[in-house]
Scaffold this motif. Structure first.
Motif, PDB file in Angstrom:
ATOM      1  N   ARG A 303       0.855  -1.199   0.000  1.00  0.00           N
ATOM      2  CA  ARG A 303       0.000   0.000   0.000  1.00  0.00           C
ATOM      3  C   ARG A 303       0.882   1.237   0.000  1.00  0.00           C
ATOM      4  O   ARG A 303       2.051   1.191   0.382  1.00  0.00           O
ATOM      5  CB  ARG A 303      -0.935   0.033   1.207  1.00  0.00           C
ATOM      6  CG  ARG A 303      -0.229   0.125   2.552  1.00  0.00           C
ATOM      7  CD  ARG A 303      -1.225   0.347   3.684  1.00  0.00           C
ATOM      8  NE  ARG A 303      -0.558   0.323   4.985  1.00  0.00           N
ATOM      9  CZ  ARG A 303      -1.150   0.621   6.138  1.00  0.00           C
ATOM     10  NH1 ARG A 303      -2.439   0.949   6.158  1.00  0.00           N
ATOM     11  NH2 ARG A 303      -0.478   0.579   7.278  1.00  0.00           N
ATOM     12  N   LEU A 304       0.309   2.361  -0.448  1.00  0.00           N
ATOM     13  CA  LEU A 304       0.986   3.649  -0.379  1.00  0.00           C
ATOM     14  C   LEU A 304       0.625   4.335   0.923  1.00  0.00           C
ATOM     15  O   LEU A 304      -0.499   4.215   1.419  1.00  0.00           O
ATOM     16  CB  LEU A 304       0.586   4.528  -1.570  1.00  0.00           C
ATOM     17  CG  LEU A 304       1.004   4.038  -2.957  1.00  0.00           C
ATOM     18  CD1 LEU A 304       0.540   5.016  -4.025  1.00  0.00           C
ATOM     19  CD2 LEU A 304       2.515   3.855  -3.041  1.00  0.00           C
ATOM     20  N   LYS A 305       1.571   5.075   1.474  1.00  0.00           N
ATOM     21  CA  LYS A 305       1.341   5.773   2.727  1.00  0.00           C
ATOM     22  C   LYS A 305       0.446   6.995   2.490  1.00  0.00           C
ATOM     23  O   LYS A 305       0.614   7.729   1.514  1.00  0.00           O
ATOM     24  CB  LYS A 305       2.676   6.239   3.326  1.00  0.00           C
ATOM     25  CG  LYS A 305       3.595   5.111   3.762  1.00  0.00           C
ATOM     26  CD  LYS A 305       3.043   4.363   4.961  1.00  0.00           C
ATOM     27  CE  LYS A 305       4.092   3.437   5.552  1.00  0.00           C
ATOM     28  NZ  LYS A 305       3.587   2.677   6.704  1.00  0.00           N
ATOM     29  N   ASN A 306      -0.474   7.218   3.423  1.00  0.00           N
ATOM     30  CA  ASN A 306      -1.328   8.396   3.385  1.00  0.00           C
ATOM     31  C   ASN A 306      -0.715   9.438   4.315  1.00  0.00           C
ATOM     32  O   ASN A 306      -0.873   9.379   5.527  1.00  0.00           O
ATOM     33  CB  ASN A 306      -2.746   8.022   3.838  1.00  0.00           C
ATOM     34  CG  ASN A 306      -3.715   9.182   3.702  1.00  0.00           C
ATOM     35  OD1 ASN A 306      -3.415  10.179   3.059  1.00  0.00           O
ATOM     36  ND2 ASN A 306      -4.874   9.053   4.311  1.00  0.00           N
ATOM     37  N   LYS A 307       0.024  10.396   3.739  1.00  0.00           N
ATOM     38  CA  LYS A 307       0.874  11.295   4.527  1.00  0.00           C
ATOM     39  C   LYS A 307       0.283  12.698   4.594  1.00  0.00           C
ATOM     40  O   LYS A 307      -0.482  13.112   3.716  1.00  0.00           O
ATOM     41  CB  LYS A 307       2.263  11.364   3.888  1.00  0.00           C
ATOM     42  CG  LYS A 307       2.999  10.037   3.791  1.00  0.00           C
ATOM     43  CD  LYS A 307       4.156  10.112   2.815  1.00  0.00           C
ATOM     44  CE  LYS A 307       3.650  10.261   1.395  1.00  0.00           C
ATOM     45  NZ  LYS A 307       4.731  10.348   0.400  1.00  0.00           N
ATOM     46  N   LEU A 308       0.706  13.445   5.617  1.00  0.00           N
ATOM     47  CA  LEU A 308       0.305  14.840   5.743  1.00  0.00           C
ATOM     48  C   LEU A 308       0.826  15.663   4.578  1.00  0.00           C
ATOM     49  O   LEU A 308       0.132  16.510   4.025  1.00  0.00           O
ATOM     50  CB  LEU A 308       0.831  15.413   7.069  1.00  0.00           C
ATOM     51  CG  LEU A 308       0.651  16.920   7.289  1.00  0.00           C
ATOM     52  CD1 LEU A 308      -0.825  17.279   7.342  1.00  0.00           C
ATOM     53  CD2 LEU A 308       1.360  17.368   8.558  1.00  0.00           C
ATOM     54  N   GLY A 309       2.079  15.443   4.215  1.00  0.00           N
ATOM     55  CA  GLY A 309       2.692  16.153   3.096  1.00  0.00           C
ATOM     56  C   GLY A 309       3.407  15.181   2.184  1.00  0.00           C
ATOM     57  O   GLY A 309       3.186  13.976   2.238  1.00  0.00           O
ATOM     58  N   THR A 310       4.267  15.702   1.323  1.00  0.00           N
ATOM     59  CA  THR A 310       5.016  14.923   0.321  1.00  0.00           C
ATOM     60  C   THR A 310       4.095  13.951  -0.422  1.00  0.00           C
ATOM     61  O   THR A 310       4.461  12.811  -0.684  1.00  0.00           O
ATOM     62  CB  THR A 310       6.202  14.160   0.956  1.00  0.00           C
ATOM     63  OG1 THR A 310       5.738  13.109   1.808  1.00  0.00           O
ATOM     64  CG2 THR A 310       7.087  15.098   1.763  1.00  0.00           C
ATOM     65  N   ARG A 311       2.900  14.424  -0.742  1.00  0.00           N
ATOM     66  CA  ARG A 311       1.903  13.552  -1.368  1.00  0.00           C
ATOM     67  C   ARG A 311       2.250  13.215  -2.809  1.00  0.00           C
ATOM     68  O   ARG A 311       1.734  12.251  -3.359  1.00  0.00           O
ATOM     69  CB  ARG A 311       0.535  14.233  -1.305  1.00  0.00           C
ATOM     70  CG  ARG A 311       0.024  14.432   0.120  1.00  0.00           C
ATOM     71  CD  ARG A 311      -1.231  15.266   0.151  1.00  0.00           C
ATOM     72  NE  ARG A 311      -1.715  15.485   1.515  1.00  0.00           N
ATOM     73  CZ  ARG A 311      -2.699  16.323   1.827  1.00  0.00           C
ATOM     74  NH1 ARG A 311      -3.267  17.046   0.875  1.00  0.00           N
ATOM     75  NH2 ARG A 311      -3.081  16.464   3.077  1.00  0.00           N
ATOM     76  N   GLN A 312       3.110  14.019  -3.432  1.00  0.00           N
ATOM     77  CA  GLN A 312       3.518  13.737  -4.806  1.00  0.00           C
ATOM     78  C   GLN A 312       4.444  12.539  -4.878  1.00  0.00           C
ATOM     79  O   GLN A 312       4.594  11.905  -5.914  1.00  0.00           O
ATOM     80  CB  GLN A 312       4.253  14.959  -5.396  1.00  0.00           C
ATOM     81  CG  GLN A 312       3.695  16.307  -4.980  1.00  0.00           C
ATOM     82  CD  GLN A 312       4.384  16.850  -3.733  1.00  0.00           C
ATOM     83  OE1 GLN A 312       4.637  16.120  -2.795  1.00  0.00           O
ATOM     84  NE2 GLN A 312       4.681  18.138  -3.742  1.00  0.00           N
ATOM     85  N   LEU A 313       5.090  12.248  -3.749  1.00  0.00           N
ATOM     86  CA  LEU A 313       6.143  11.241  -3.664  1.00  0.00           C
ATOM     87  C   LEU A 313       5.546   9.878  -3.315  1.00  0.00           C
ATOM     88  O   LEU A 313       4.888   9.740  -2.287  1.00  0.00           O
ATOM     89  CB  LEU A 313       7.142  11.676  -2.594  1.00  0.00           C
ATOM     90  CG  LEU A 313       8.278  10.731  -2.224  1.00  0.00           C
ATOM     91  CD1 LEU A 313       9.247  10.602  -3.379  1.00  0.00           C
ATOM     92  CD2 LEU A 313       8.990  11.247  -0.975  1.00  0.00           C
ATOM     93  N   PRO A 314       5.761   8.864  -4.148  1.00  0.00           N
ATOM     94  CA  PRO A 314       5.207   7.539  -3.834  1.00  0.00           C
ATOM     95  C   PRO A 314       6.000   6.848  -2.728  1.00  0.00           C
ATOM     96  O   PRO A 314       7.124   6.386  -2.935  1.00  0.00           O
ATOM     97  CB  PRO A 314       5.320   6.780  -5.166  1.00  0.00           C
ATOM     98  CG  PRO A 314       6.435   7.447  -5.900  1.00  0.00           C
ATOM     99  CD  PRO A 314       6.433   8.879  -5.462  1.00  0.00           C
ATOM    100  N   THR A 315       5.421   6.827  -1.549  1.00  0.00           N
ATOM    101  CA  THR A 315       6.026   6.190  -0.383  1.00  0.00           C
ATOM    102  C   THR A 315       5.191   4.964  -0.030  1.00  0.00           C
ATOM    103  O   THR A 315       3.983   5.084   0.138  1.00  0.00           O
ATOM    104  CB  THR A 315       6.062   7.163   0.809  1.00  0.00           C
ATOM    105  OG1 THR A 315       6.713   8.368   0.393  1.00  0.00           O
ATOM    106  CG2 THR A 315       6.806   6.563   1.976  1.00  0.00           C
TER     107      THR A 315
END
Length: 643
Positions: A303-315
């Protein structure tokens, strides 16, 4: 006329705020003696004049040109596209099978920004060894600084790519040993990591974090084992670029992996001899299929992380089952090997934080000169300008500290006589590489921690400086006023690559390492360097030098009396002292090189603010207000004769 009903505003009529114009942050002219006076980001210009010789116009022009490309409407549109059209997973095929081919989708804007970064040499400029007469790291990070505000977090994979290139460069001459073909694979990977051709260039991931703990890699549960000869003959034998797959099988689970769309990765895994470091390509050729068909190399993106920021970056969270890879360095020495990457990526973390802060202040400057409040421009509001001048002083300190670390890194990698001796910074950079490396080792964790935190606080102030506009996610007009996005993205930096507490513990580790600085690293490395700088600055800033000297002596005395347990307890206090001493020295040195009135004011204010100094006299506030304006809005805001 009295009694006349005012005309109401509407969606098309009434007051409309003019859009502030954000200028390029750096201007270069080969004929100008002081390009910092022509640049919106004055401290960046001063830093480049400090660390670069005058005869490297190609460097200045490359930074100048990229500063303009960063603000080009097409670039800004790519940045907005990457922010709005965020990565997502397609884990299954049409009929429900696992999608091993292309489960991860990223936007066209994200891909375009990565390609521009590669073309502009954001990684490669540090490895173009034909350039010996200037500090390649300073050049590289100046490019990153002017680009970062528009880069939509593509600087994250760039940082790990740089770290991986630095690591592989140290092993290009290693013999294959019991891994036939490894040397050729490493050389090809390195060639691609440092390429300027987007069709050829790679980015790299860096997989360390697991569920057992972020920075505590001792609990790594990913396991690697050597394949048998029979196993080597089964399944895929080559990666997507026709290079042989490694003789190690890696299985486990990585809980936090940035740059999941990269072409390769470096990861930690346990072997029978302990924690070891591995190289693995992201993709491999499908066994018993056409030569062009590829799949992920035993990697399942859970799964991809649902982050506060850096949303453009696939983590992502990654499950590893049968990943084929190559051992880097010696088995059981993985932590030592990965430190090479961390030393580079921590510099990127600080530099990226400062770059975001710089863009935020640029927006504030432009807004201050365009926004009217109660009939006057905001630039005439002395309270506002004083506040922003104080923020600018902090930013100058962060920039000088960051680029000092960068300059030290470059001096270790290059010949001091060729690229430091002919610069204004020659007295700042130790000629002895061991001394320079120890000083860098001491300051890097503190630098990473505190510049990251200061940038978050600074960007929060920038948001406030724009009022409600600063709080909104403004993706209109190319997103040029979207300070909120930069703030969200910067929030990760005090956490990524080690939290502030982890960095403080690392500084204590350096202080207590008996192998460094003859067992007294603060006295013999930091102390010697500081006293040398203070001697240079004594003529113009004697009182400030005395304050820093007093702080240094008390810091060394207190620290040397404490045992390691107490030092750990005081960890954040210790890195605060390192920051105050080093930043004070750097600001004073820069100011004393040319006696610039604004730089001298910035240095004095910073030093005195860290000594608990408060201005007592109210009779000089008018002249101080003029200085505020010069610090925040630049040389053109106030005539020099008025100071």
């Amino acid at each position: 006329m009295a009694g006349q009903t005012p005309k109401p505003s509407s969606s098309t009529e009434g007051f409309f705020q003019s859009l502030p114009t954000i200028p390029p942050c750096y201007n270069f002219s080969a004929s100008a003696q002081k390009n910092h006076d022509r640049s919106d980001d004055v401290v960046l210009g001063r830093i480049l004049e400090l660390y670069l010789p005058r005869n490297c116009g190609s460097v200045g022009r490359s930074i100048h040109n990229l500063a303009r490309r960063a603000l080009d409407p097409s670039t800004l549109q790519h940045s907005v596209d990457a922010e709005i059209n965020q990565p997502f997973l397609r884990p299954l095929t049409t009929f429900g099978e696992e999608n091993r081919n292309d489960p991860l989708w990223t936007s066209a804007g994200w891909k375009a920004l990565k390609a521009i970064g590669q073309e502009e040499g954001l990684v490669s400029s540090a490895y173009e060894t034909k350039n010996t007469s200037w500090n390649r790291r300073v050049h590289q990070f100046a490019l990153n600084h002017v680009w970062s505000g528009s880069a939509a977090m593509t600087g994250c994979p760039a940082s790990m790519t740089d770290g991986a290139a630095k690591l592989l460069a140290a092993h290009l001459g290693d013999p294959d040993g019991d891994q036939p073909g490894r040397r050729e694979v490493m050389q090809e990977a390195y060639r691609r990591l440092i390429s300027r051709d987007p069709k050829l260039a790679w980015t790299s991931g860096q997989w360390m974090t697991e569920r057992t703990g972020g920075s505590d890699v001792r609990g790594t549960e990913t396991v690697a084992r050597r394949l048998t000869q029979d196993e080597m003959l089964q399944g895929a034998s080559h990666d997507a670029h026709s290079m042989p797959l490694g003789p190690w099988r890696i299985d486990g689970f990585k809980w936090f992996s940035s740059a999941t769309d990269s072409e390769m990765t470096v990861m930690l895994a346990q072997t029978s001899k302990g924690l070891s470091l591995f190289y693995a390509p992201m993709r491999r050729r499908v066994a018993s299929a056409s030569a062009s068909e590829t799949e992920l190399n035993g990697i399942r993106i859970q799964r991809l992380k649902n982050k506060l920021g850096t949303r453009q970056l696939p983590t992502a969270e990654l499950e590893l089952k049968g990943v084929r890879g190559w051992l880097i360095g010696e088995e059981g020495r993985g932590v030592k090997e990965v430190a090479t990457i961390l030393n580079v990526t921590r510099l990127y973390t600080a530099a990226g934080s400062a770059a975001g802060w710089g863009r935020g202040l640029a927006i504030c400057r432009a807004y201050t000169q365009a926004r009217k409040v109660q009939g006057s421009l905001l630039e005439d509001n002395r309270q506002h300008v004083r506040w922003m001048a104080g923020e600018t002083v902090k930013y100058w300190a962060a920039m000088h500290w960051t680029f000092f670390g960068i300059a030290l890194q470059g001096s270790i990698e290059q010949d001091w006589d060729l690229m430091v001796r002919n610069t204004k910074a020659a007295p700042l950079i130790p000629q002895d590489k061991k001394q320079a490396a120890t000083l860098l080792r001491l300051i890097t964790p503190a630098l990473k921690a505190l510049v990251s935190v200061a940038s978050v606080q600074g960007l929060r102030a920038c948001m406030e400086g724009l009022g409600g506009v600063g709080y909104c996610e403004n993706n209109e007009d190319g997103g040029i006023l979207n300070v909120a996005k930069i703030f969200r993205d910067t929030l990760v930096n005090p956490i990524w690559e080690g939290t502030v507490s982890v960095m403080a513990e690392d500084v204590v580790r350096v202080i207590t390492d008996r192998r460094l600085g003859d067992g007294r690293v603060l006295e013999n490395v930091l102390g010697q360097w500081t006293r040398s700088v203070l001697q240079f600055c004594q003529r113009l800033l004697a009182d400030e030098c005395a304050l820093v000297q007093k702080r240094l002596e008390r810091f060394i005395q207190t620290t040397e009396k404490a045992d390691k347990a107490e030092l750990l307890w005081r960890g954040r206090e210790i890195i605060g002292h390192v920051q105050a001493i080093v930043c004070s020295c750097l600001l004073m040195y820069d100011a004393c090189v040319d006696g610039d009135v604004v730089a001298l004011t910035v240095a004095s204010r910073y030093v005195r603010s860290h000594a608990g100094y408060e201005m007592q006299s109210s009779s000089q506030w008018h002249s101080e207000a003029l200085k505020d304006k010069r610090i925040f809005l630049g040389a053109g805001s106030v005539a020099i004769g008025k100071l």
